[in-house]
Scaffold this motif. Structure first.
Motif, PDB file in Angstrom:
ATOM      1  N   LEU A  85       0.820  -1.209   0.000  1.00 56.11           N
ATOM      2  CA  LEU A  85       0.000   0.000   0.000  1.00 56.11           C
ATOM      3  C   LEU A  85       0.856   1.261   0.000  1.00 56.11           C
ATOM      4  O   LEU A  85       0.520   2.260  -0.650  1.00 56.11           O
ATOM      5  N   LEU A  86       1.978   1.233   0.723  1.00 56.31           N
ATOM      6  CA  LEU A  86       2.880   2.385   0.718  1.00 56.31           C
ATOM      7  C   LEU A  86       3.455   2.638  -0.677  1.00 56.31           C
ATOM      8  O   LEU A  86       3.511   3.781  -1.149  1.00 56.31           O
ATOM      9  N   LEU A  87       3.867   1.556  -1.342  1.00 54.40           N
ATOM     10  CA  LEU A  87       4.442   1.717  -2.683  1.00 54.40           C
ATOM     11  C   LEU A  87       3.386   2.208  -3.672  1.00 54.40           C
ATOM     12  O   LEU A  87       3.657   3.087  -4.506  1.00 54.40           O
ATOM     13  N   LEU A  88       2.165   1.648  -3.585  1.00 48.68           N
ATOM     14  CA  LEU A  88       1.108   2.108  -4.480  1.00 48.68           C
ATOM     15  C   LEU A  88       0.748   3.565  -4.203  1.00 48.68           C
ATOM     16  O   LEU A  88       0.552   4.359  -5.136  1.00 48.68           O
ATOM     17  N   GLY A  89       0.663   3.924  -2.911  1.00 50.71           N
ATOM     18  CA  GLY A  89       0.364   5.316  -2.573  1.00 50.71           C
ATOM     19  C   GLY A  89       1.447   6.262  -3.049  1.00 50.71           C
ATOM     20  O   GLY A  89       1.152   7.358  -3.548  1.00 50.71           O
ATOM     21  N   ALA A 101       3.482   5.763  -5.619  1.00 49.29           N
ATOM     22  CA  ALA A 101       3.406   5.860  -7.081  1.00 49.29           C
ATOM     23  C   ALA A 101       2.274   6.794  -7.512  1.00 49.29           C
ATOM     24  O   ALA A 101       2.449   7.634  -8.405  1.00 49.29           O
ATOM     25  N   LEU A 102       1.111   6.666  -6.845  1.00 50.90           N
ATOM     26  CA  LEU A 102      -0.010   7.548  -7.182  1.00 50.90           C
ATOM     27  C   LEU A 102       0.304   8.997  -6.831  1.00 50.90           C
ATOM     28  O   LEU A 102      -0.029   9.923  -7.600  1.00 50.90           O
ATOM     29  N   ALA A 103       0.956   9.216  -5.671  1.00 51.58           N
ATOM     30  CA  ALA A 103       1.307  10.584  -5.276  1.00 51.58           C
ATOM     31  C   ALA A 103       2.321  11.191  -6.241  1.00 51.58           C
ATOM     32  O   ALA A 103       2.227  12.369  -6.596  1.00 51.58           O
ATOM     33  N   ALA A 104       3.295  10.388  -6.684  1.00 49.62           N
ATOM     34  CA  ALA A 104       4.290  10.892  -7.636  1.00 49.62           C
ATOM     35  C   ALA A 104       3.626  11.261  -8.967  1.00 49.62           C
ATOM     36  O   ALA A 104       3.959  12.292  -9.571  1.00 49.62           O
ATOM     37  N   ARG A 105       2.693  10.432  -9.406  1.00 50.31           N
ATOM     38  CA  ARG A 105       1.979  10.760 -10.648  1.00 50.31           C
ATOM     39  C   ARG A 105       1.126  12.018 -10.481  1.00 50.31           C
ATOM     40  O   ARG A 105       1.020  12.836 -11.399  1.00 50.31           O
ATOM     41  N   PHE A 106       0.533  12.181  -9.295  1.00 53.39           N
ATOM     42  CA  PHE A 106      -0.267  13.378  -9.053  1.00 53.39           C
ATOM     43  C   PHE A 106       0.612  14.624  -9.042  1.00 53.39           C
ATOM     44  O   PHE A 106       0.237  15.670  -9.586  1.00 53.39           O
TER      45      PHE A 106
END
Length: 320
Positions: free
Chosen positions: A38-42, A44-49
């Motif tokens: 979940l940390l890695l997915l979060g 990745a999503l934050a970096a894309r945002f």
């Protein structure tokens, strides 16, 4: 017999599946492993945002420039675009560090035990990363001091390079500056290598036009023609939007064997000095041609091109 065998096999697989998820590995996957995922997915999503937000800000600045009436970008717009790029880069780096620390906490890795290896690794990396740190510091001062920004026409002199790189700034980050030349090539220059930057499109620029005039021409008449060109240039459809004030005639710049060089200068919008200079030269050539002033050619004796009165005066003085 067959039904009994199938039932036993199904029971064995179900039991193994149950034992796996209730065992040590399964419990770690359901707890620590799931948290790390979940940390890695979060992250990745934050970096894309963050990247999306930076691109949106840059696109909005670009649209505002194209939709406006200004021919050049404002200094504030250039600075905002550079700052947006740097903020997004720093935010992604900080996000990566935070996620790495959180993962070490989930894995129950004691930070104290990492001090000694981290010190050795930091020293080793420090020796190899001195250049990177130098680039980051140089980029920080380039952006904070507003030496140049996106869209500026600059010349960068670098360590070990005999000639400077001239081009339009396409990207400014803490580590590198990207220039696109007039031929379409892109230079990627580490900021730590830059020893001098020449910004040719900051606030305003100056178009310099040197005009060779034959030594036999009447300079008073030439000055009148050039003054008329300067006065009419503010009404020219191609020049009126580029010039900030009326071109000025500076006078005689140099004297050669055949020609006298006059200089005319004009303040222009930043980055438009070459375009304005080309148009101003065309107006000067046309005006001088209409006035009958032609650049001298050939290397013949200058006595033959003098006015008859001057030649006769010299011969009379010699005869006396």
């Amino acid at each position: 017999m067959t039904d009994t065998t199938v039932s036993v096999l199904a029971f064995d697989w179900a039991q193994k599946w149950h034992n796996f998820w209730h065992g040590t590995v399964g419990q770690w996957i359901l707890t620590s492993g799931l948290q790390i995922l979940l940390l890695l997915l979060g992250a990745a999503l934050a970096a894309r945002f963050i990247g999306w937000g930076s691109r949106k800000v840059t696109r909005r600045l670009e649209q505002g420039f194209q939709a406006g009436d200004a021919l050049v970008r404002s200094e504030a717009s250039k600075h905002r675009q550079a700052v947006a790029s740097v903020i997004s880069w720093v935010a992604i780096v900080m996000l990566s560090v935070i996620v790495a620390v959180q993962i070490t906490n989930v894995l129950d890795i004691p930070i104290g035990s990492l001090v000694a290896p981290a010190a050795v690794l930091g020293a080793a990396i420090g020796f190899g990363a001195q250049k990177v740190v130098q680039d980051l510091l140089a980029g920080f001062f380039i952006i904070t001091e507003r030496q140049y920004g996106f869209g500026d026409l600059v010349e960068l002199n670098m360590i070990g390079a005999p000639d400077g790189s001239v081009g339009t700034v396409e990207e400014v980050t803490l580590r590198v500056t990207k220039l696109r030349t007039s031929d379409g090539e892109v230079f990627t220059v580490p900021n730590g290598n830059i020893v001098r930057s020449l910004n040719m499109s900051k606030d305003w620029a100056r178009a310099v036009v040197d005009i060779p005039i034959p030594v036999t021409a009447d300079l008073n008449r030439v000055n009148e023609v050039l003054q008329e060109v300067g006065n009419s240039s503010m009404e020219d459809r191609l020049l009126k939007d580029l010039l900030l004030d009326q071109p000025s005639l500076m006078g005689v710049e140099s004297i050669g064997i055949d020609n006298v060089n006059l200089r005319m200068v004009a303040r222009t919008l930043p980055g438009k000095q070459y375009e304005a200079g080309r148009r101003l030269r065309a107006l000067v050539v046309r005006a001088l041609g209409q006035a009958g002033v032609v650049t001298a050619s050939g290397n013949g004796p200058m006595v033959d091109t003098l006015p008859s009165t001057a030649s006769e005066g010299k011969r009379g003085a010699g005869g006396d």
